[in-house]
Design a protein around this motif. Structure first.
Motif, PDB file in Angstrom:
ATOM      1  N   THR A  76      15.969   1.539  13.224  1.00 34.62           N
ATOM      2  CA  THR A  76      14.540   1.808  13.252  1.00 34.62           C
ATOM      3  C   THR A  76      14.153   2.518  11.966  1.00 34.62           C
ATOM      4  O   THR A  76      14.701   3.562  11.643  1.00 34.62           O
ATOM      5  CB  THR A  76      14.196   2.709  14.454  1.00 34.62           C
ATOM      6  OG1 THR A  76      14.910   2.220  15.577  1.00 34.62           O
ATOM      7  CG2 THR A  76      12.728   2.686  14.745  1.00 34.62           C
ATOM      8  N   ASP A  89       8.638   1.762  11.237  1.00 30.85           N
ATOM      9  CA  ASP A  89       8.637   1.369  12.657  1.00 30.85           C
ATOM     10  C   ASP A  89       8.162   2.539  13.511  1.00 30.85           C
ATOM     11  O   ASP A  89       7.362   2.372  14.436  1.00 30.85           O
ATOM     12  CB  ASP A  89      10.058   1.014  13.129  1.00 30.85           C
ATOM     13  CG  ASP A  89      10.576  -0.266  12.498  1.00 30.85           C
ATOM     14  OD1 ASP A  89       9.748  -1.068  12.051  1.00 30.85           O
ATOM     15  OD2 ASP A  89      11.811  -0.439  12.451  1.00 30.85           O
ATOM     16  N   LEU A 137       4.926   2.837  15.956  1.00 32.51           N
ATOM     17  CA  LEU A 137       5.043   3.177  17.375  1.00 32.51           C
ATOM     18  C   LEU A 137       4.191   4.392  17.712  1.00 32.51           C
ATOM     19  O   LEU A 137       3.533   4.434  18.750  1.00 32.51           O
ATOM     20  CB  LEU A 137       6.514   3.424  17.748  1.00 32.51           C
ATOM     21  CG  LEU A 137       7.422   2.181  17.707  1.00 32.51           C
ATOM     22  CD1 LEU A 137       8.869   2.570  17.958  1.00 32.51           C
ATOM     23  CD2 LEU A 137       6.954   1.151  18.737  1.00 32.51           C
ATOM     24  N   ALA A 142       4.609   0.930  23.629  1.00 33.58           N
ATOM     25  CA  ALA A 142       4.995   1.526  22.345  1.00 33.58           C
ATOM     26  C   ALA A 142       5.655   2.878  22.590  1.00 33.58           C
ATOM     27  O   ALA A 142       6.644   3.227  21.947  1.00 33.58           O
ATOM     28  CB  ALA A 142       3.764   1.692  21.453  1.00 33.58           C
ATOM     29  N   SER A 176       7.335   3.755  25.195  1.00 32.06           N
ATOM     30  CA  SER A 176       8.669   3.473  25.723  1.00 32.06           C
ATOM     31  C   SER A 176       9.639   3.127  24.582  1.00 32.06           C
ATOM     32  O   SER A 176      10.764   3.633  24.532  1.00 32.06           O
ATOM     33  CB  SER A 176       8.554   2.315  26.721  1.00 32.06           C
ATOM     34  OG  SER A 176       9.831   1.831  27.044  1.00 32.06           O
ATOM     35  N   ASP A 177       9.170   2.311  23.628  1.00 34.02           N
ATOM     36  CA  ASP A 177      10.013   1.961  22.470  1.00 34.02           C
ATOM     37  C   ASP A 177      10.283   3.185  21.596  1.00 34.02           C
ATOM     38  O   ASP A 177      11.376   3.349  21.060  1.00 34.02           O
ATOM     39  CB  ASP A 177       9.334   0.880  21.608  1.00 34.02           C
ATOM     40  CG  ASP A 177       9.277  -0.461  22.328  1.00 34.02           C
ATOM     41  OD1 ASP A 177       9.959  -0.608  23.366  1.00 34.02           O
ATOM     42  OD2 ASP A 177       8.544  -1.350  21.859  1.00 34.02           O
ATOM     43  N   ASP A 224      12.970   5.144  23.192  1.00 35.73           N
ATOM     44  CA  ASP A 224      14.285   4.527  22.999  1.00 35.73           C
ATOM     45  C   ASP A 224      14.816   4.777  21.585  1.00 35.73           C
ATOM     46  O   ASP A 224      16.008   4.973  21.381  1.00 35.73           O
ATOM     47  CB  ASP A 224      14.213   3.021  23.265  1.00 35.73           C
ATOM     48  CG  ASP A 224      13.931   2.727  24.743  1.00 35.73           C
ATOM     49  OD1 ASP A 224      14.098   3.650  25.573  1.00 35.73           O
ATOM     50  OD2 ASP A 224      13.520   1.600  25.059  1.00 35.73           O
ATOM     51  N   ALA A 225      13.901   4.766  20.616  1.00 29.12           N
ATOM     52  CA  ALA A 225      14.330   4.890  19.219  1.00 29.12           C
ATOM     53  C   ALA A 225      14.639   6.330  18.819  1.00 29.12           C
ATOM     54  O   ALA A 225      15.393   6.563  17.883  1.00 29.12           O
ATOM     55  CB  ALA A 225      13.255   4.319  18.292  1.00 29.12           C
TER      56      ALA A 225
END
Lengths: 180, 228
Positions: free
Chosen positions: A2, A6, A10, A21, A23-24, A27-28
């Protein structure tokens, strides 16, 4: 991997209420931010609570991020670290045992992070090295472990006021060096 | 003019604040100063950027899998009205027959703003500050004054301004920014009531604005409305 842009994307989408977004973004970034909570709090269950607070705050405040000029990871780290330290300071029984700290510390940054921030990191390293003995450790201890002046004084075996003077002078020197 | 020793004092103080070394009282006092003194905010920002590099040595540790759902339950309790974002809204737009409307074109400001002080302000800035637009709202006259400080629409494209009210199901178009940097817009009473606590955003749209009444392009800048 990432990238910075990015994470920026997000965050921008999160600020507009985009749950996917968010949630992503979680995760990142959550492993890094959880590492920071663990490093400060040195207690797993408290670190989990701090991480929850951090993401709630990130969701709520992501719109203000766009206006404040921080780089995205710095903003996420700052929000998380501040909440973890608030929790640390609110503890009635003082800091937890610092045993187990070693397994939370890595030998160095990941290759990609190193490439991105290499020159800034080098500059910070050079400037920290220019400080008198023990001062760089004190700055790091305050930032990464959330040590208070009292704890720093105890660690370094100096009176509280001496620690305060040391650290303030070190910060002035550090600032001067970083602005060069 | 700030004396060099004051600057050095402030630099140390901002560093102590960033490190969380100030006691509660000194911390609050510094926060009061932060609100008024932009140079302190700048110093703090610089410290945070430098110090965050120290966090590189912190090893990432995956949090327990359940933590994410606990956070989402806290933020989005089941059955609560969803706060759908631009994207969620857009994705769902096929379900709610979106009315194709031409976006309003916001008029350039020809007169100087009235002497009434605005009560709300939002700075919408791209992260690299390639686009910076400030909107100020005067409730007394329901006027939104818009100033584009940096950046412009891409050739053949338009910048469209959106209002995302707190708890609203989706964004509402306020119109397309004119080519001139200063603009002003009369806001309906219904929208005026929603400005406190809302977020403004600017998206990249085809010339003339979004053809669907919902954002279709990238959100270039966004900012929360602050009470002055």
């Amino acid at each position: 991997m990432t990238t910075r842009s990015d994470i920026e994307q997000l965050l921008a989408r999160t600020s507009l209420g985009d749950r996917a977004a968010f949630s992503d973004l979680y995760d990142a970034t959550s492993a890094k931010l959880f590492g920071i909570c663990l490093r400060v709090l040195k207690n797993r269950s408290e670190a989990e609570d701090a991480l929850q607070d951090a993401y709630v705050r990130i969701w709520q405040k992501s719109a203000s991020y766009a206006a404040n000029g921080y780089s995205p990871m710095t903003w996420l780290i700052t929000v998380t670290r501040n909440l973890a330290i608030d929790r640390l300071r609110a503890r009635k029984d003082g800091p937890a045992d610092t045993g187990g700290l070693d397994n939370l510390t890595d030998s160095g940054p990941t290759p990609e992070a190193a490439a991105v921030a290499a020159s800034e990191r080098r500059q910070l390293g050079v400037c920290l090295d220019e400080l008198d003995d023990g001062r760089a450790e004190a700055v790091k201890g305050a930032y990464l472990d959330g040590y208070s002046y009292k704890e720093l004084a105890a660690h370094h075996g100096v009176p509280l006021n001496t620690m305060r003077t040391w650290l303030r002078r070190s910060l002035q020197k550090l600032k001067e060096c970083l602005s060069r | 003019m700030t004396a060099p020793e004051d600057h050095s004092e402030d630099a140390a103080r901002a560093g102590e604040y960033a490190l969380h070394l100030l006691d509660a009282e000194a911390r609050r006092a510094f926060e009061q100063r932060l609100k008024r003194e932009p140079h302190l905010r700048q110093l703090l920002r610089e410290w945070e950027e430098h110090l965050a590099l120290l966090a590189e040595e912190v090893k990432p540790v995956a949090p327990p899998p359940l933590l994410k759902s606990r956070i989402e339950e806290r933020l989005f309790p089941a059955g609560s009205g969803s706060r759908r974002g631009l994207w969620g809204w857009f994705a769902g737009a096929g379900l709610v027959a979106a009315v194709a409307v031409a976006a309003v074109v916001i008029l350039p400001r020809v007169t100087t703003p009235p002497a009434v002080e605005p009560s709300f302000v939002a700075e919408m800035a791209a992260e690299d500050r390639s686009l910076v637009v400030v909107a100020q709202f005067v409730p007394e006259t329901a006027t939104l004054q818009i100033q584009r400080h940096t950046g412009a629409a891409a050739p053949g494209r338009a910048l469209e301004l959106w209002l995302i009210a707190e708890g609203a199901p989706g964004p509402v178009s306020l119109g397309v920014l004119p080519a001139e940097p200063a603009a002003s817009l009369q806001v309906s009473a219904e929208l005026a009531a929603q400005i406190a606590g809302s977020t403004f955003a600017i998206s990249d749209e085809p010339a003339g604005g979004s053809p669907t009444g919902l954002p279709t392009g990238a959100v270039l800048a966004a900012g929360a409305v602050q009470e002055i």
